[in-house]
Design a protein around this motif. Sequence first.
Motif, mmCIF file in Angstrom:
data_model
loop_
_atom_site.group_PDB
_atom_site.id
_atom_site.type_symbol
_atom_site.label_atom_id
_atom_site.label_comp_id
_atom_site.label_asym_id
_atom_site.label_seq_id
_atom_site.Cartn_x
_atom_site.Cartn_y
_atom_site.Cartn_z
ATOM 1 N N LEU A 181 1.095 -1.293 0.022
ATOM 2 C CA LEU A 181 0.280 0.002 -0.283
ATOM 3 C C LEU A 181 0.632 1.393 -0.112
ATOM 4 O O LEU A 181 1.519 1.414 0.990
ATOM 5 C CB LEU A 181 -1.183 -0.107 1.346
ATOM 6 C CG LEU A 181 -2.349 -0.586 1.686
ATOM 7 C CD1 LEU A 181 -2.051 -2.140 1.074
ATOM 8 C CD2 LEU A 181 -3.072 -0.546 2.507
ATOM 9 N N GLY A 182 0.820 1.846 -0.565
ATOM 10 C CA GLY A 182 2.046 3.706 -0.503
ATOM 11 C C GLY A 182 0.984 4.207 0.413
ATOM 12 O O GLY A 182 0.215 4.420 1.092
ATOM 13 N N ARG A 183 1.156 5.755 -0.479
ATOM 14 C CA ARG A 183 1.602 6.880 1.028
ATOM 15 C C ARG A 183 -0.235 6.751 0.586
ATOM 16 O O ARG A 183 -1.255 7.696 0.002
ATOM 17 C CB ARG A 183 1.996 7.646 0.785
ATOM 18 C CG ARG A 183 1.525 8.768 2.088
ATOM 19 C CD ARG A 183 2.735 9.964 1.608
ATOM 20 N NE ARG A 183 3.242 11.089 2.331
ATOM 21 C CZ ARG A 183 3.046 11.230 4.115
ATOM 22 N NH1 ARG A 183 4.185 10.205 3.880
ATOM 23 N NH2 ARG A 183 2.935 12.634 4.185
ATOM 24 N N GLY A 184 -1.072 6.805 1.960
ATOM 25 C CA GLY A 184 -2.886 7.716 2.051
ATOM 26 C C GLY A 184 -3.204 6.940 1.370
ATOM 27 O O GLY A 184 -4.558 7.472 0.673
ATOM 28 N N VAL A 185 -3.566 5.748 1.153
ATOM 29 C CA VAL A 185 -4.088 4.897 1.072
ATOM 30 C C VAL A 185 -5.725 4.696 1.854
ATOM 31 O O VAL A 185 -5.451 4.515 2.816
ATOM 32 C CB VAL A 185 -3.892 3.035 0.284
ATOM 33 C CG1 VAL A 185 -4.652 2.099 0.306
ATOM 34 C CG2 VAL A 185 -3.212 3.413 -0.444
ATOM 35 N N GLN A 186 -6.892 4.344 1.502
ATOM 36 C CA GLN A 186 -7.914 4.124 2.258
ATOM 37 C C GLN A 186 -8.878 2.918 1.695
ATOM 38 O O GLN A 186 -8.765 2.825 0.407
ATOM 39 C CB GLN A 186 -8.187 5.742 1.900
ATOM 40 C CG GLN A 186 -8.659 6.802 2.235
ATOM 41 C CD GLN A 186 -9.119 8.065 2.445
ATOM 42 O OE1 GLN A 186 -10.260 7.502 2.944
ATOM 43 N NE2 GLN A 186 -9.127 8.761 2.025
ATOM 44 N N LEU A 187 -8.693 2.281 3.064
ATOM 45 C CA LEU A 187 -9.642 0.915 2.761
ATOM 46 C C LEU A 187 -10.511 0.960 3.403
ATOM 47 O O LEU A 187 -11.071 1.250 4.287
ATOM 48 C CB LEU A 187 -9.095 -0.433 2.810
ATOM 49 C CG LEU A 187 -7.332 -1.037 2.956
ATOM 50 C CD1 LEU A 187 -6.487 -1.411 3.637
ATOM 51 C CD2 LEU A 187 -7.250 -1.007 1.446
ATOM 52 N N GLY A 188 -11.598 1.015 2.148
ATOM 53 C CA GLY A 188 -13.225 0.597 3.065
ATOM 54 C C GLY A 188 -13.666 -0.312 3.482
ATOM 55 O O GLY A 188 -13.205 -1.407 3.565
ATOM 56 N N ALA A 189 -15.154 -0.266 4.453
ATOM 57 C CA ALA A 189 -14.436 -1.568 5.121
ATOM 58 C C ALA A 189 -15.653 -3.089 4.529
ATOM 59 O O ALA A 189 -15.815 -2.474 3.031
ATOM 60 C CB ALA A 189 -16.595 -0.816 6.322
ATOM 61 N N GLY A 190 -14.835 -3.903 4.156
ATOM 62 C CA GLY A 190 -14.942 -5.175 4.083
ATOM 63 C C GLY A 190 -14.055 -5.173 2.834
ATOM 64 O O GLY A 190 -14.368 -6.460 2.359
ATOM 65 N N SER A 191 -13.202 -4.596 2.898
ATOM 66 C CA SER A 191 -12.639 -4.415 1.165
ATOM 67 C C SER A 191 -11.356 -5.633 1.305
ATOM 68 O O SER A 191 -10.877 -6.703 2.562
ATOM 69 C CB SER A 191 -11.484 -2.813 1.168
ATOM 70 O OG SER A 191 -11.087 -2.826 2.144
ATOM 71 N N VAL A 192 -10.853 -6.426 0.341
ATOM 72 C CA VAL A 192 -9.922 -7.660 0.264
ATOM 73 C C VAL A 192 -9.404 -7.075 -1.223
ATOM 74 O O VAL A 192 -9.093 -7.042 -2.250
ATOM 75 C CB VAL A 192 -10.776 -8.917 -0.005
ATOM 76 C CG1 VAL A 192 -10.078 -10.264 -0.339
ATOM 77 C CG2 VAL A 192 -12.259 -8.708 1.233
ATOM 78 N N VAL A 193 -8.055 -6.980 -0.792
ATOM 79 C CA VAL A 193 -6.885 -7.388 -0.892
ATOM 80 C C VAL A 193 -6.137 -8.201 -1.728
ATOM 81 O O VAL A 193 -4.335 -8.497 -0.455
ATOM 82 C CB VAL A 193 -6.129 -5.755 -0.919
ATOM 83 C CG1 VAL A 193 -5.012 -5.242 -1.843
ATOM 84 C CG2 VAL A 193 -6.922 -4.329 -0.476
ATOM 85 N N LEU A 194 -6.084 -9.328 -2.425
ATOM 86 C CA LEU A 194 -4.666 -9.716 -2.035
ATOM 87 C C LEU A 194 -3.764 -10.144 -3.510
ATOM 88 O O LEU A 194 -4.367 -9.920 -4.539
ATOM 89 C CB LEU A 194 -6.220 -11.191 -3.019
ATOM 90 C CG LEU A 194 -7.099 -11.834 -1.964
ATOM 91 C CD1 LEU A 194 -8.528 -12.959 -2.296
ATOM 92 C CD2 LEU A 194 -6.672 -11.921 0.029
ATOM 93 N N GLY A 195 -2.845 -11.198 -3.405
ATOM 94 C CA GLY A 195 -1.508 -11.185 -4.292
ATOM 95 C C GLY A 195 -1.443 -9.942 -3.911
ATOM 96 O O GLY A 195 -0.599 -9.015 -3.194
ATOM 97 N N LYS A 196 0.162 -10.113 -4.943
ATOM 98 C CA LYS A 196 1.263 -9.106 -5.004
ATOM 99 C C LYS A 196 0.871 -8.222 -5.864
ATOM 100 O O LYS A 196 1.665 -7.604 -7.260
ATOM 101 C CB LYS A 196 2.324 -9.677 -5.011
ATOM 102 C CG LYS A 196 3.751 -9.638 -4.934
ATOM 103 C CD LYS A 196 5.322 -9.714 -5.866
ATOM 104 C CE LYS A 196 6.551 -9.205 -5.322
ATOM 105 N NZ LYS A 196 6.957 -8.607 -3.804
ATOM 106 N N ILE A 197 0.060 -7.046 -5.003
ATOM 107 C CA ILE A 197 -0.079 -6.028 -5.637
ATOM 108 C C ILE A 197 0.092 -4.679 -5.059
ATOM 109 O O ILE A 197 0.168 -5.056 -4.038
ATOM 110 C CB ILE A 197 -1.319 -6.306 -6.053
ATOM 111 C CG1 ILE A 197 -2.492 -6.171 -5.039
ATOM 112 C CG2 ILE A 197 -2.272 -7.225 -7.202
ATOM 113 C CD1 ILE A 197 -3.992 -5.835 -4.672
ATOM 114 N N THR A 198 -0.287 -4.083 -5.588
ATOM 115 C CA THR A 198 0.358 -2.055 -6.026
ATOM 116 C C THR A 198 -1.015 -1.555 -5.707
ATOM 117 O O THR A 198 -1.168 -1.539 -6.795
ATOM 118 C CB THR A 198 1.856 -1.619 -6.476
ATOM 119 O OG1 THR A 198 2.567 -2.748 -5.741
ATOM 120 C CG2 THR A 198 1.864 -0.271 -5.801
ATOM 121 N N LEU A 199 -0.826 -1.031 -4.504
ATOM 122 C CA LEU A 199 -1.745 -0.106 -4.524
ATOM 123 C C LEU A 199 -1.586 1.333 -4.106
ATOM 124 O O LEU A 199 -0.848 1.351 -3.502
ATOM 125 C CB LEU A 199 -2.634 0.205 -2.795
ATOM 126 C CG LEU A 199 -4.042 -1.498 -2.498
ATOM 127 C CD1 LEU A 199 -4.426 -0.890 -1.632
ATOM 128 C CD2 LEU A 199 -4.676 -1.601 -4.680
#
Length: 177
Positions: A122-140
Motif C-alpha cells: 500500500l502506498g502513502r495515503g491509501v484508504q481501504l473501505g469496510a470489508g475490502s479485500v486486497v489479495l496477491g502481490k499487487i500495489t495500491l
Amino acid sequence: MNADLPLFAQIREDWIAHGRDWTKPGFRAVAVHRFGVWRMSVRPKLLRAPLSILYRALFRRCRDVYGIELPYSVVLGRNVVVEHQGGIVVHGDTVIGDDCIIRQNCTLGIRRLDALNDAPVLGRGVQLGAGSVVLGKITLGDGAIVGANAVVLVDVPARALAIGVPATITMRGEPTS
C-alpha cells in the motif's frame, strides 16, 4: 519505515493519529505492533525472550478480543489509522505506507498457497473501505481508495478508485481551480 524514531515517539505519533484516544482498539493494535518490532532489536536473545512472551500475549489479545491481526513482520508506515475493530487480517509480508486508513473487516493477504510471500503493498495515503479485500502481490498507488466490499486483484494506480467485485479501476481527476 519508522526505524529512526524511538518506540515511545512512534507510539505517541500513533496516539495522535488515532484522535488521542488510548482506548481505541486500532491504536492498541498498532502500539502492540510497534512494540513487537522494537523487541526484535533487543540483544542478546536472552533479554528478548520475556519481551517476546509479553508481545505474543498482547498480540493474541488484540487478535482475539478486538479482531485485529497485525503481526510484527508487517512493514507499517507512520500515522496509520485502524478506524474500527473487527475482522482485520493483515498478512505478515504486507507493506503499508504512511497515512493509510484501514477500516473494519479488511483483508490484506495472499492469493495462492504456492506464493506465500506475495502480499500487497500500500502506498502513502491509501484508504481501504469496510470489508475490502486486497489479495496477491499487487500495489495500491499513493492516494488510492478501495471502496467498501471491493475485491482487488490487480494493481491500482495512484489517486484511483477501485470498486466492485472484482474491482474495476476508475481514475479520479485532479480538482480544477
